[in-house]
Design a protein around this motif. Sequence first.
Motif, PDB file in Angstrom:
ATOM      1  N   ASP A 149       0.823  -1.210   0.000  1.00 21.64           N
ATOM      2  CA  ASP A 149       0.000   0.000   0.000  1.00 21.64           C
ATOM      3  C   ASP A 149       0.859   1.264   0.000  1.00 21.64           C
ATOM      4  N   LEU A 150       1.968   1.246   0.702  1.00 26.66           N
ATOM      5  CA  LEU A 150       2.859   2.412   0.720  1.00 26.66           C
ATOM      6  C   LEU A 150       3.524   2.613  -0.641  1.00 26.66           C
ATOM      7  N   ARG A 151       3.938   1.541  -1.270  1.00 28.69           N
ATOM      8  CA  ARG A 151       4.547   1.660  -2.600  1.00 28.69           C
ATOM      9  C   ARG A 151       3.543   2.227  -3.603  1.00 28.69           C
ATOM     10  N   HIS A 152       2.304   1.733  -3.531  1.00 28.62           N
ATOM     11  CA  HIS A 152       1.263   2.238  -4.430  1.00 28.62           C
ATOM     12  C   HIS A 152       1.032   3.723  -4.180  1.00 28.62           C
ATOM     13  N   ALA A 153       0.943   4.098  -2.927  1.00 29.84           N
ATOM     14  CA  ALA A 153       0.706   5.509  -2.599  1.00 29.84           C
ATOM     15  C   ALA A 153       1.862   6.385  -3.065  1.00 29.84           C
ATOM     16  N   ALA A 154       3.086   5.870  -2.972  1.00 27.18           N
ATOM     17  CA  ALA A 154       4.252   6.645  -3.406  1.00 27.18           C
ATOM     18  C   ALA A 154       4.230   6.877  -4.919  1.00 27.18           C
ATOM     19  N   ARG A 155       3.614   5.939  -5.680  1.00 23.55           N
ATOM     20  CA  ARG A 155       3.521   6.112  -7.127  1.00 23.55           C
ATOM     21  C   ARG A 155       2.424   7.096  -7.507  1.00 23.55           C
ATOM     22  N   VAL A 156       1.396   7.200  -6.666  1.00 25.29           N
ATOM     23  CA  VAL A 156       0.224   7.998  -7.031  1.00 25.29           C
ATOM     24  C   VAL A 156       0.285   9.416  -6.478  1.00 25.29           C
ATOM     25  N   HIS A 157       0.710   9.551  -5.231  1.00 27.65           N
ATOM     26  CA  HIS A 157       0.753  10.879  -4.613  1.00 27.65           C
ATOM     27  C   HIS A 157       1.855  11.731  -5.227  1.00 27.65           C
ATOM     28  N   GLU A 158       1.692  13.026  -5.076  1.00 29.33           N
ATOM     29  CA  GLU A 158       2.686  13.965  -5.580  1.00 29.33           C
ATOM     30  C   GLU A 158       3.017  14.994  -4.503  1.00 29.33           C
ATOM     31  N   GLY A 159       4.114  15.698  -4.705  1.00 31.01           N
ATOM     32  CA  GLY A 159       4.467  16.818  -3.840  1.00 31.01           C
ATOM     33  C   GLY A 159       4.681  16.413  -2.392  1.00 31.01           C
ATOM     34  N   VAL A 160       4.133  17.225  -1.491  1.00 32.28           N
ATOM     35  CA  VAL A 160       4.316  17.009  -0.054  1.00 32.28           C
ATOM     36  C   VAL A 160       3.740  15.658   0.373  1.00 32.28           C
ATOM     37  N   GLY A 161       2.598  15.296  -0.185  1.00 29.65           N
ATOM     38  CA  GLY A 161       1.986  14.007   0.160  1.00 29.65           C
ATOM     39  C   GLY A 161       2.899  12.846  -0.165  1.00 29.65           C
ATOM     40  N   ARG A 162       3.535  12.891  -1.328  1.00 30.79           N
ATOM     41  CA  ARG A 162       4.442  11.811  -1.714  1.00 30.79           C
ATOM     42  C   ARG A 162       5.650  11.751  -0.785  1.00 30.79           C
ATOM     43  N   ARG A 163       6.180  12.894  -0.411  1.00 28.18           N
ATOM     44  CA  ARG A 163       7.335  12.894   0.487  1.00 28.18           C
ATOM     45  C   ARG A 163       6.973  12.315   1.848  1.00 28.18           C
ATOM     46  N   ARG A 164       5.768  12.601   2.336  1.00 29.39           N
ATOM     47  CA  ARG A 164       5.348  12.034   3.620  1.00 29.39           C
ATOM     48  C   ARG A 164       5.186  10.518   3.516  1.00 29.39           C
ATOM     49  N   VAL A 165       4.679  10.058   2.372  1.00 28.83           N
ATOM     50  CA  VAL A 165       4.547   8.614   2.160  1.00 28.83           C
ATOM     51  C   VAL A 165       5.921   7.964   2.118  1.00 28.83           C
ATOM     52  N   LEU A 166       6.882   8.605   1.448  1.00 33.39           N
ATOM     53  CA  LEU A 166       8.222   8.042   1.346  1.00 33.39           C
ATOM     54  C   LEU A 166       8.892   7.929   2.717  1.00 33.39           C
ATOM     55  N   VAL A 167       8.656   8.906   3.587  1.00 34.75           N
ATOM     56  CA  VAL A 167       9.187   8.811   4.949  1.00 34.75           C
ATOM     57  C   VAL A 167       8.572   7.604   5.661  1.00 34.75           C
ATOM     58  N   ALA A 168       7.263   7.419   5.503  1.00 29.74           N
ATOM     59  CA  ALA A 168       6.596   6.264   6.116  1.00 29.74           C
ATOM     60  C   ALA A 168       7.108   4.962   5.509  1.00 29.74           C
ATOM     61  N   LEU A 169       7.395   4.971   4.208  1.00 33.04           N
ATOM     62  CA  LEU A 169       7.927   3.781   3.553  1.00 33.04           C
ATOM     63  C   LEU A 169       9.319   3.446   4.092  1.00 33.04           C
ATOM     64  N   ALA A 170      10.151   4.467   4.288  1.00 35.06           N
ATOM     65  CA  ALA A 170      11.480   4.243   4.866  1.00 35.06           C
ATOM     66  C   ALA A 170      11.361   3.614   6.248  1.00 35.06           C
ATOM     67  N   GLU A 171      10.441   4.116   7.061  1.00 34.68           N
ATOM     68  CA  GLU A 171      10.252   3.577   8.411  1.00 34.68           C
ATOM     69  C   GLU A 171       9.778   2.130   8.355  1.00 34.68           C
ATOM     70  N   THR A 172       8.996   1.783   7.347  1.00 25.62           N
ATOM     71  CA  THR A 172       8.515   0.409   7.204  1.00 25.62           C
ATOM     72  C   THR A 172       9.639  -0.512   6.743  1.00 25.62           C
ATOM     73  N   TYR A 173      10.521  -0.006   5.884  1.00 23.92           N
ATOM     74  CA  TYR A 173      11.697  -0.792   5.504  1.00 23.92           C
ATOM     75  C   TYR A 173      12.604  -1.034   6.713  1.00 23.92           C
ATOM     76  N   HIS A 174      12.662  -0.069   7.642  1.00 23.14           N
ATOM     77  CA  HIS A 174      13.424  -0.303   8.877  1.00 23.14           C
ATOM     78  C   HIS A 174      12.827  -1.478   9.643  1.00 23.14           C
ATOM     79  N   LEU A 175      11.505  -1.508   9.719  1.00 24.63           N
ATOM     80  CA  LEU A 175      10.838  -2.624  10.398  1.00 24.63           C
ATOM     81  C   LEU A 175      11.148  -3.945   9.705  1.00 24.63           C
ATOM     82  N   ALA A 176      11.111  -3.924   8.384  1.00 28.81           N
ATOM     83  CA  ALA A 176      11.425  -5.141   7.635  1.00 28.81           C
ATOM     84  C   ALA A 176      12.864  -5.584   7.901  1.00 28.81           C
TER      85      ALA A 176
END
Length: 411
Positions: A149-176
Amino acid sequence: MPEHTDTPGPNAMFGQNVQRVRERNGQTRAVVGGLIGRSAEWVKAIEKGRLGVPRLPLLLRLADVLGLRDLAELTGDERLTAVSYSKAAHTALPAVKEALTTYQFNGTDEEPETVDSLRARVRQAWQLWHGIGEHRTNVAAVLPDLLADLRHAARVHEGVGRRRVLVALAETYHLAQLYLSFQPVPELVMLTGDRAMTAAQDADSPRAIAVAAWYMNHVFRDAGERHEARVDLAMKAADLIRQGDTPEDLARRGLLQLAASLSYAKIGRKGDAERFWDQAESTAKRLGSGYAHPYLIFGQGMVDAYAITMNADLVRSGAAVESAEAVDVTPMPSATRRSFHMIESARAYSMQREPVAVVHLLKKAHEESPETARFNIFARSAVADLAETGPATVRGDARFLRQEMGLSVAA
């Protein structure tokens, strides 16, 4: 008359390999010997071929201290892989691996989940990691869908929204990465660390980059990368947030100071290790005695607990035990971290050859967080060793703990 040959024998070849890897890591003989409970002279005797290849339990400890995954790099025997003997695979590993290696090339027409909802799910996943119970199992249950879901959101969102998703994606990769740690998939640990750093950089977030540097530091340390590269990474990331005075900035700066301290401790540079630990302690004090970051857990308690690891890696067993006796990990808001630091305390007592304390602490660590103990390399090897060769006063408890941890007799 037999033909003369200059080909070294198996002992000499093994010793040359040990010396080559040790010197490549920048480790002294005293450091390597101390970390496996032997003297510098023992290491020298190994390197000069006066002693043969040690038995498997000690060989595994030596490989771990040298940062090697493949025993073949020491023994020349391609059939021996350190992770095959010392690391366990979680039952959900195939599903998490599939989630990490599945790529979507379409589907951007589907409406993505809101950024706030996704970030809330990431926070919940971190709570599962730090919570009581089977934390790996609980996190593995949510990781695949969350990553997709985070990867999909990173492809669809733009601007500030996309950057916030990417931060959340990085945090999820830390968990992984945390989920994959201590499992026989070093390539996936490296993959998740790299992807987290890439996501943090794409988000153009200094804070996210700082956290990614902390976790990449662990990747490099496990891979036996040179300590200069690890310290350089930590300091460059810390420089990005050097002006910040908020708790979020201070917690990240303190983590990177700890990273440098642990890196120097690994190669026996006591002065540098203590200097950076002092910096981390000063940073923690600025946050207050009761502070602990919500998911990074940085605070005074974490800094105090890492003094055990620092001193143990410096082969200062007395100082490590003193640190273990001084720190109280019970207020730490993470069952996994409490268990980990109990295991590190057991490692300190192991260096002092106090098996009763070792077994007691490992039992407490297992009760606190069963999967933390079950997947920890020191805990697994110590329980296996004490169950077979420990004194009679602890052998029964060690065998019971071996059973509780699900270890085979040959683990």
